[in-house]
Every structure is written in structure tokens, then in C-alpha cells.
Design a protein around this motif. Structure first.
Motif, PDB file in Angstrom:
ATOM      1  N   ASN A   1       2.592   7.834   1.057  1.00 26.04           N
ATOM      2  CA  ASN A   1       3.934   8.124   1.548  1.00 26.04           C
ATOM      3  C   ASN A   1       4.861   6.924   1.405  1.00 26.04           C
ATOM      4  O   ASN A   1       6.034   7.068   1.102  1.00 26.04           O
ATOM      5  N   LYS A   2       4.282   5.772   1.690  1.00 27.09           N
ATOM      6  CA  LYS A   2       5.088   4.560   1.575  1.00 27.09           C
ATOM      7  C   LYS A   2       5.573   4.348   0.145  1.00 27.09           C
ATOM      8  O   LYS A   2       6.605   3.756  -0.100  1.00 27.09           O
ATOM      9  N   MET A   3       4.762   4.842  -0.790  1.00 29.65           N
ATOM     10  CA  MET A   3       5.110   4.627  -2.195  1.00 29.65           C
ATOM     11  C   MET A   3       6.085   5.674  -2.712  1.00 29.65           C
ATOM     12  O   MET A   3       6.590   5.559  -3.810  1.00 29.65           O
ATOM     13  N   ARG A   4       6.265   6.713  -1.912  1.00 32.04           N
ATOM     14  CA  ARG A   4       7.105   7.800  -2.394  1.00 32.04           C
ATOM     15  C   ARG A   4       8.484   7.262  -2.781  1.00 32.04           C
ATOM     16  O   ARG A   4       9.070   6.436  -2.087  1.00 32.04           O
ATOM     17  N   GLY A   5       8.971   7.742  -3.870  1.00 36.50           N
ATOM     18  CA  GLY A   5      10.275   7.253  -4.302  1.00 36.50           C
ATOM     19  C   GLY A   5      10.130   6.225  -5.408  1.00 36.50           C
ATOM     20  O   GLY A   5      10.969   6.116  -6.283  1.00 36.50           O
ATOM     21  N   LYS A   6       8.999   5.520  -5.354  1.00 35.20           N
ATOM     22  CA  LYS A   6       8.773   4.577  -6.450  1.00 35.20           C
ATOM     23  C   LYS A   6       8.316   5.356  -7.672  1.00 35.20           C
ATOM     24  O   LYS A   6       7.588   6.344  -7.553  1.00 35.20           O
ATOM     25  N   THR A   7       8.731   4.918  -8.810  1.00 33.18           N
ATOM     26  CA  THR A   7       8.289   5.630 -10.005  1.00 33.18           C
ATOM     27  C   THR A   7       6.974   5.066 -10.525  1.00 33.18           C
ATOM     28  O   THR A   7       6.234   5.746 -11.219  1.00 33.18           O
ATOM     29  N   ARG A   8       6.716   3.828 -10.177  1.00 31.71           N
ATOM     30  CA  ARG A   8       5.477   3.234 -10.683  1.00 31.71           C
ATOM     31  C   ARG A   8       4.692   2.578  -9.566  1.00 31.71           C
ATOM     32  O   ARG A   8       5.265   2.114  -8.581  1.00 31.71           O
ATOM     33  N   VAL A   9       3.416   2.529  -9.737  1.00 33.59           N
ATOM     34  CA  VAL A   9       2.562   1.889  -8.743  1.00 33.59           C
ATOM     35  C   VAL A   9       2.369   0.432  -9.122  1.00 33.59           C
ATOM     36  O   VAL A   9       2.133   0.125 -10.283  1.00 33.59           O
ATOM     37  N   SER A  10       2.470  -0.412  -8.123  1.00 29.88           N
ATOM     38  CA  SER A  10       2.255  -1.827  -8.416  1.00 29.88           C
ATOM     39  C   SER A  10       0.808  -2.197  -8.110  1.00 29.88           C
ATOM     40  O   SER A  10       0.087  -1.450  -7.449  1.00 29.88           O
ATOM     41  N   GLU A  11       0.420  -3.341  -8.579  1.00 30.70           N
ATOM     42  CA  GLU A  11      -0.912  -3.862  -8.268  1.00 30.70           C
ATOM     43  C   GLU A  11      -1.098  -3.920  -6.762  1.00 30.70           C
ATOM     44  O   GLU A  11      -2.162  -3.642  -6.230  1.00 30.70           O
ATOM     45  N   GLN A  12      -0.001  -4.300  -6.073  1.00 26.02           N
ATOM     46  CA  GLN A  12      -0.039  -4.455  -4.623  1.00 26.02           C
ATOM     47  C   GLN A  12      -0.365  -3.118  -3.943  1.00 26.02           C
ATOM     48  O   GLN A  12      -1.152  -3.053  -3.005  1.00 26.02           O
ATOM     49  N   ASP A  13       0.252  -2.050  -4.451  1.00 25.95           N
ATOM     50  CA  ASP A  13      -0.009  -0.714  -3.895  1.00 25.95           C
ATOM     51  C   ASP A  13      -1.484  -0.364  -4.018  1.00 25.95           C
ATOM     52  O   ASP A  13      -2.104   0.145  -3.088  1.00 25.95           O
ATOM     53  N   ILE A  14      -2.017  -0.638  -5.177  1.00 29.73           N
ATOM     54  CA  ILE A  14      -3.425  -0.328  -5.405  1.00 29.73           C
ATOM     55  C   ILE A  14      -4.306  -1.134  -4.468  1.00 29.73           C
ATOM     56  O   ILE A  14      -5.246  -0.611  -3.866  1.00 29.73           O
ATOM     57  N   LYS A  15      -3.928  -2.369  -4.275  1.00 24.95           N
ATOM     58  CA  LYS A  15      -4.695  -3.230  -3.392  1.00 24.95           C
ATOM     59  C   LYS A  15      -4.711  -2.649  -1.978  1.00 24.95           C
ATOM     60  O   LYS A  15      -5.740  -2.614  -1.313  1.00 24.95           O
ATOM     61  N   GLU A  16      -3.539  -2.182  -1.568  1.00 24.67           N
ATOM     62  CA  GLU A  16      -3.447  -1.632  -0.222  1.00 24.67           C
ATOM     63  C   GLU A  16      -4.285  -0.363  -0.083  1.00 24.67           C
ATOM     64  O   GLU A  16      -4.937  -0.136   0.926  1.00 24.67           O
ATOM     65  N   MET A  17      -4.260   0.432  -1.128  1.00 27.55           N
ATOM     66  CA  MET A  17      -5.066   1.653  -1.089  1.00 27.55           C
ATOM     67  C   MET A  17      -6.550   1.329  -1.038  1.00 27.55           C
ATOM     68  O   MET A  17      -7.317   1.988  -0.349  1.00 27.55           O
ATOM     69  N   MET A  18      -6.942   0.305  -1.791  1.00 27.78           N
ATOM     70  CA  MET A  18      -8.345  -0.102  -1.781  1.00 27.78           C
ATOM     71  C   MET A  18      -8.768  -0.509  -0.375  1.00 27.78           C
ATOM     72  O   MET A  18      -9.873  -0.244   0.069  1.00 27.78           O
ATOM     73  N   ARG A  19      -7.836  -1.172   0.332  1.00 29.99           N
ATOM     74  CA  ARG A  19      -8.123  -1.597   1.692  1.00 29.99           C
ATOM     75  C   ARG A  19      -8.404  -0.373   2.566  1.00 29.99           C
ATOM     76  O   ARG A  19      -9.364  -0.344   3.329  1.00 29.99           O
TER      77      ARG A  19
END
Lengths: 449, 307
Positions: free
Chosen positions: A16-34
Motif C-alpha cells: 500500500n505504501k508503494m501504491r502510486g509509485k510506478t517502479r519498485v526501488s531496492e529499498q521497497d524490496i528490502k522492506e518487504m523482505m523484512r
């Protein structure tokens, strides 16, 4: 993909936090991994296994598929799910049968894992499959353990060999083998005493039992609720006596069963069966994809669908679909639906299995008796009232409340809900011209309560 | 001293694990940096302490480091010990009121050791001269009544039992009447194992609790939830559900001597605030002891210099 919608609420938050972004950043992936890491640890997956898994998943997620996807959250959930299934094994694993024609299955595990109950369940399962099993208890330690197996064996209608006076487990085991052969049984299930793997004497005893019975299958019985220690337990048993696979018990509880993943990964041995209830019939084949969903808190949709198909009466379903189309949905049909829902098991159970329900509904708040009360209310109505709810005036409602042991308010609430459902159905029937042919189930619009 | 030793012995494996891990993490430097603190957190999680409790313990350690600036092994160990003790809370022991009937109701999920705990408690109170009565309210599991009767014979305690499959609430009713008639000091009730997400079984437990309240309003009723120390994070869920259904007074942690790392004790205490009253440290009758948080924490951690 409905199945991957809403992985344990937590991931959804990140997405949800990423909604609106068109691309995923490395940081997003890191957070998801957490979040995935926390979800796995909460599910009692072994710490080392979690570490490996996360490394694996982040590697897979770095591919362009996730980065360029419009729904990166779902992509990741899909990857996680696949990674778990990869570990759990793609196929179900069958019980081995000895080529000699006489199979010995030895069950062992920690105290209280459910060995004795599982032994009886397994015997019944084999009997149903046309085998001729015999049970024996070589538990000389827990008081009345042999007696427990004897009672369960009688319930399963399977012969049972016990010698409560004999203090040596291996002696009983040897005699049980002789007896089973003499009685022309093709399978002997040996129920052993619960033991800790750090107890040297007890591990020696287990070895001697294995020596005299020469088991075709040595199966570890694991409680679904077990914590981080599961791996060490399995590894020690494997090292000391050998391990061919395991059976996970008490999966009807609310434990996630992460240990299955850990044991499978660390020992490489398959899950043979799972136990899902207190009745002797409650033993099932193991499906990796279903357990993967459960560990991730995604709900066991497949099991639910299976249960629903078994419980739903096709003919009745068709009838009510017809009624919806003709705009004739009545309280009588609602009663039918309630009854069908009840057949699927407890509401909590159903809710638990629904994907995405985890976060949205507080399972503690779901009251199974609400359905019972609704049933009682409708059953207290006359047939005419059920068919035409407009008849329900104040005095009738009072009578119904008294008859069903509820209050007028509750009756009112039910009628109101019925009217809402009816309205919804009307809208639904407007579309049914297009959708009805595809076999949409009438209750698909949401349960009317 | 005796308890301390049996505690330490029982927890040897856990102790080795935590102590070794702790020393390994701090080995090279004798102090803790951020990475090593992460390792320490993982060590706690591996011992089943759980994410929430481990996180709160680590927060405290990090705060303390920020405040005082001491990152020595000794300082970290002391904060760790202090925050573990804080998580466990004030120790509370099973209270036997003199001159009135005490009812000990044992509840829990399947296979945690309720019947064995009932037997051991019975032996314990018989030894101290109490007049004890056992009630076999597990009418569901095959041979559960026989198993409890075995303990009754061993300790010379009468057992109130009905037939297998009968209503457990009726057994409880009869056991209370018998306890009153015999002027029993302590009535120990064994119940069937039940998974806490099964509403009908939890309702049955509520009914038992109601009957105790109605039939023995003056008795002191202690409901003990028996938890297997090998359990993972599900123990938290168990505690929450059972507490709601049966007014749990405290917890019994069984099999703490074996394969368990026992950290689940901290997880449950942190999430529910329930006191841990008894610990099962072995198969022997005398191996059920009062839980002592100081000893527990001490036996988990490496020896630190006395402050």
C-alpha cells in the motif's frame, strides 16, 4: 489472482505504501523482505531456514519481473509462495510398502506429539485402503499408554498387540512382529514412547526397537505447534535411528506449522501425512501448496473449496440460483444457505481459510453461535412467513423471538439483513444474464450475515 | 539451593545454547557493536523468545547503551538479565489456603502433560501432608482415566471418575461433592486436552468453570494452563484463549528439561503478563518445581560477576 491477495496483512501494508509509485526501488524490496522474514519467524520457521529463504527470495525478486510489474506486491507474494513450495516438495509423498509383503511402520517423537492417536488414525487409513494392518504399543513408560492404543484400535476395528506387564520395549516389539506375521497382517504399526533426543537411554531403547522390527518407514511425529527446536529434534532422530519422513499433527489448531518447512529443508525428508482433527478419520494427504499458504497466513483456499464442494448440495445450489434469477429469494433459501454454511464446519475455521481475512476480521470476534441463532429464528417461523417476510408484523416477531429463545431485536436484525441480501440479489440477478452461465454460486455475493 | 541446582541441571541444554551463543558473539572483542546486537536478537529468537519480546529486550539494551555508553560484554549481559527479569514480572506461586478447599483445575492443548502434572502435583501435596482428591474430568481421550488412576494408586489418592465419554462437567460436580464430604484440602481436576480455537470445547471448559463457581463458591480455585516448553509462538495464542475461557491463574511450563530452549516462557510473559507458577524439569515425581524467574534467567545466561 485471488489466492495471493492480501498475504498476511503485513505485506499488504508495504504494498500500500508503494501504491502510486510506478517502479519498485531496492529499498521497497528490502522492506518487504523484512516483513516476510518476520512473518516466517512468527510462524516458527527455523531461523537458519528463514535466512536462506530470504536470500533466495531477494535474489528471485531482483529480476525485472518484479521491478517492472504493475503489481510488485503480488509478484513478490507469488515468489515467496513458490519458494516455500519448492522446499516443501512439489508432489505428495506416499507411504513406502516393503517388497517383502510385510511392512513395518515405526512412529516416534517427543512426548505429547500425538503418536498414539496418529498410530490409530494411520491404521484406519491403511485399512480403508485395503491393507491389513496391526497395531502395537511398545510404550512401557507412560502409564496406560498401551491401554489407550488398545481402545483406539478397537474403535478403528484393527487388531492390536499389547503386553502391559512386559518392561522391555524391544521384547514386545519382537513378539508383535511374530504375531502380525502369524495373523497374516501385511502392515505393523509400532507406537513408541515419547522421548527427548537428549535422553541417551531412551534413544538406545528406540534403536533396539528399530533393530528387532526392521521398519520400512521410520516416521517422526511432529506437533504443528513446535518452535525453533524442531530442526534439532528431527536431525537427532535422523542421526540416531534414521528418518524416512514425518507426520505433522494438530494442524486443526491455529498454529502456522512453520516447523514443517524447517524439517523438510534441513533433513530433506518428506511430509507423509497430516492430522487435522480429533476423530480417527482426521488424517489427510499432505499438499505442499496448501501448507505454504497457511505458513504465510494466506488462508487455505484450496482446502476450503474442497470442503465446500463436498458440503454443498449441487441441486439445492442450482435451485437457489434459479430463484435468484427469478427474483424469488426467500427466507427459506436463506435457511438453506445457513445450513450449507454450517456443513462446511465452524465459521472461524472457514474465516481462517479465506485469504485476506486474517487482518480484516478479528477471528476472536466471530461467533459460531450467531449462525445457530439465525437458524433458530428462521425455524421458528411458519412456512408462510418464510416465503413471504412481509407478513412479519410485531406480534409475529414477538412469537418468533420467544420460540427461538432470542429477542425481538435479533429477529428484526435478521429480517433487515435478509432484506439487504434480497436487494443485493436483485442487483446480482440483473447481471446474471451475463455471468450466470459461468456457474457462479449464489452465495458468491457474500454470506448473508 | 536445591531448587537452584535442579533448575540449572534441567536447563543445561538451554544454558549451553544461550551462554555459548552469547560468548561466541562477544568473543573477539569483549564488547558489542550494532551487528553483534542483531546477532544477539537472533539468538533470542532461536530460543523461541519471539519477535515481540526479543525486540523489547533489545530496545532496552540499545537504550541503555545510548544512555550510559557502555558497550562492554559485562554491561550488555547485565541489561539483558535485567530486562528478561522485567519481562517475567513478579514471581507468583501456587497458593494453598489453609482451612478451605483449594481446587486446582488443569487445562491446556493436547499433549502438554496435564495428566502427568496432575499426578505430580498430587504426589507433592500428599507428601506435605495434605488431604488430596483427584478428579478425572478428561473423559474424552482413550485411557486418560486409567492414566490418572495409575497416579492415584501410586500416591494412595482417591480418584473420582465416571465412564469414558461421559460429561466432564458431571465429573467435576461429583468430585466437588466428594471433596466437600471428605473435607479434602486440595482437589486436583484433570481435563481433556483441547485446541483453543475450537469453540465447543472451550465452551465445555467454561461450563466446568461455572460449575466450580456454583458448587464451591468459597473454595479457592486455581486454574493452571499447562504449556509444553517445546511450543513455539502458538503458546501466546493458547494463553490468550484459555485465559478468556477459564480465568487462568498461572502457567505450568512442562518439559523444560528436554529439547526445549524455553524462551517461549518469555514470549508468553511478555505478550500476556501471565505469571509462570510451576516448571516441569524431568520425568521424576519430584521434578515439578515452583518457577523462580531469577533462577531461570540466571541459569540461561553466562555467569556474571555479582554486582
Amino acid at each position: 489472482m485471488a489466492i495471493f491477495h492480501g498475504l498476511s496483512g503485513k505485506l499488504t501494508a508495504v504494498v500500500n505504501k508503494m501504491r502510486g509509485k510506478t517502479r519498485v526501488s531496492e529499498q521497497d524490496i528490502k522492506e518487504m523482505m523484512r516483513e516476510i522474514r518476520l512473518a516466517l519467524l512468527e510462524a516458527d520457521v527455523n531461523f537458519q531456514v528463514v535466512k536462506d529463504l530470504i536470500a533466495d527470495i531477494s535474489e528471485r525478486s531482483k529480476g525485472s519481473e518484479v521491478m517492472e510489474s504493475l503489481t510488485p506486491g503480488q509478484q513478490i507474494v507469488k515468489i515467496v509462495n513458490e519458494a516455500l513450495i519448492d522446499i516443501l516438495g512439489r508432489t505428495t509423498s506416499k507411504l513406502a510398502v516393503s517388497p517383502s509383503g510385510f511392512t513395518v511402520i515405526m512412529l516416534y517423537g517427543l512426548q505429547g506429539a500425538g503418536k498414539t492417536t496418529t498410530a490409530a488414525k494411520l491404521a484406519l487409513l491403511l485399512k480403508k485402503r485395503g491393507k491389513k494392518p496391526m497395531l502395537t504399543s511398545v510404550d512401557v513408560h507412560r502409564p496406560a499408554a498401551a491401554r489407550q492404543l488398545e481402545i483406539l484400535a478397537a474403535q478403528a476395528g484393527v487388531p492390536c498387540f499389547i503386553q502391559p506387564e512386559e518392561p522391555l520395549a524391544a521384547e514386545i516389539a519382537a513378539r508383535a512382529v511374530d504375531r502380525a506375521r502369524y495373523m497374516l497382517c501385511d502392515t505393523l504399526i509400532v507406537d513408541t514412547a515419547g522421548r527427548m533426543t537428549i535422553d541417551r537411554e531412551m534413544m538406545q531403547e528406540l534403536k533396539s526397537i528399530a533393530r528387532v522390527t526392521n521398519p520400512t518407514e521410520k516416521l517422526l511425529i511432529v506437533d504443528a505447534m513446535i518452535g525453533q527446536e524442531a530442526v534439532n529434534v528431527a536431525l537427532s532422530f535422523d542421526q540416531e535411528v534414521g528418518l524416512d519422513g514425518f507426520i505433522m499433527t494438530k494442524l486443526d489448531g491455529d498454529a502456522r506449522g512453520g516447523a514443517a518447512l524447517s524439517i523438510r529443508r534441513m533433513t530433506g525428508k518428506p511430509i507423509k501425512l497430516i492430522c487435522v482433527g480429533e476423530k480417527l478419520e482426521d488424517i489427510e494427504e499432505f499438499y505442499p501448496d496448501r501448507l505454504a499458504s497457511r505458513i504465510l497466513g494466506m488462508g487455505d483456499v484450496l482446502s476450503l473449496i474442497e470442503k465446500a464442494t463436498a458440503a454443498l448440495d449441487e441441486k439445492k445450489a442450482k435451485e437457489s440460483l434459479e430463484k435468484i434469477r427469478k427474483n424469488q429469494f426467500s427466507l427459506e433459501d436463506m435457511l438453506d444457505q445457513f445450513e450449507q454454511v454450517k456443513k462446511m464446519g465452524s465459521l472461524k475455521d472457514v474465516m481462517n481459510k479465506l485469504p485476506g481475512m486474517g487482518g480484516k476480521i478479528d477471528i476472536d470476534q466471530v461467533d459460531d453461535r450467531a449462525v445457530d441463532r439465525s437458524l433458530a429464528i428462521i425455524r421458528s417461523m411458519t412456512l408462510r412467513e418464510r416465503r413471504n417476510h412481509n407478513l412479519l408484523n410485531a406480534s409475529r416477531r414477538k412469537r418468533i423471538a420467544a420460540g427461538s429463545g432470542t429477542t425481538v431485536q435479533e429477529v428484526n436484525r435478521l429480517v433487515r439483513r435478509f432484506e439487504e441480501t434480497q436487494k443485493m440479489m436483485k442487483r446480482f440477478s440483473g447481471m446474471s444474464g451475463k455471468m450466470g452461465k459461468k456457474g457462479m454460486r449464489p452465495s458468491g455475493g457474500g454470506f448473508p450475515f | 539451593m536445591g531448587i537452584l541446582n535442579s533448575f540449572k541441571r534441567g536447563l543445561q541444554k538451554t544454558r549451553d545454547f544461550v551462554t555459548e551463543g552469547f560468548n561466541r558473539i562477544a568473543a573477539n572483542m569483549g564488547f558489542f557493536d550494532e551487528d553483534m546486537l542483531d546477532d544477539l536478537e537472533m539468538l533470542l529468537i532461536q530460543a523461541d523468545v519471539g519477535i515481540a519480546a526479543a525486540g523489547s529486550i533489545m530496545d532496552e539494551i540499545r537504550d541503555e547503551i545510548k544512555k550510559v555508553g557502555d558497550i562492554s560484554q559485562e554491561a550488555v549481559l547485565q541489561t539483558l538479565e535485567r530486562s528478561m527479569l522485567a519481562v517475567l514480572g513478579q514471581p507468583r506461586h501456587l497458593n494453598i489456603e489453609e482451612g478451605t478447599l483449594t481446587i486446582i483445575l488443569l487445562v491446556g492443548v493436547n499433549g502438554t502433560g496435564k495428566t502427568t502434572t496432575a499426578g505430580k502435583l498430587c504426589a507433592r501435596y500428599k507428601k506435605t501432608g495434605y488431604n488430596v482428591l483427584l478428579g478425572a474430568a478428561d473423559t474424552f481421550r482413550a485411557a486418560a482415566i486409567e492414566q490418572l488412576s495409575h497416579w492415584g494408586e501410586m500416591t494412595g489418592t482417591p480418584v473420582i471418575a465416571h465412564q469414558a465419554g461421559s460429561d466432564p462437567a458431571a465429573v467435576v460436580f461429583d468430585a466437588i461433592q466428594a471433596a466437600k464430604a471428605r473435607k479434602t484440602d486440595i482437589l486436583i481436576l484433570d481435563t481433556a486436552g483441547r485446541l483453543h480455537n475450537k469453540q465447543n470445547l472451550m465452551d465445555e471448559l467454561m461450563k466446568i468453570r461455572r460449575i466450580i463457581r456454583r458448587e464451591a463458591p468459597d473454595a479457592s480455585c486455581q486454574t493452571l494452563l499447562v504449556i509444553d516448553a517445546t511450543t513455539g509462538q502458538n503458546a501466546v495464542s493458547q494463553t490468550k484463549f484459555f485465559r478468556e475461557a477459564s480465568d487462568v491463574t498461572g502457567l505450568v511450563i512442562t518439559k523444560l528439561d528436554g529439547n526445549a530452549k524455553g524462551g517461549v516462557v518469555l514470549a508468553v510473559a511478555h505478550e500476556t503478563g501471565m505469571p509462570i507458577m510451576l516448571a516441569g524439569l524431568g520425568e521424576g515425581v519430584e521434578d515439578l518445581v515452583d518457577f523462580d524467574s531469577t533462577t531461570f534467567v540466571h541459569s540461561l545466561l553466562p555467569d556474571s560477576d555479582p554486582v
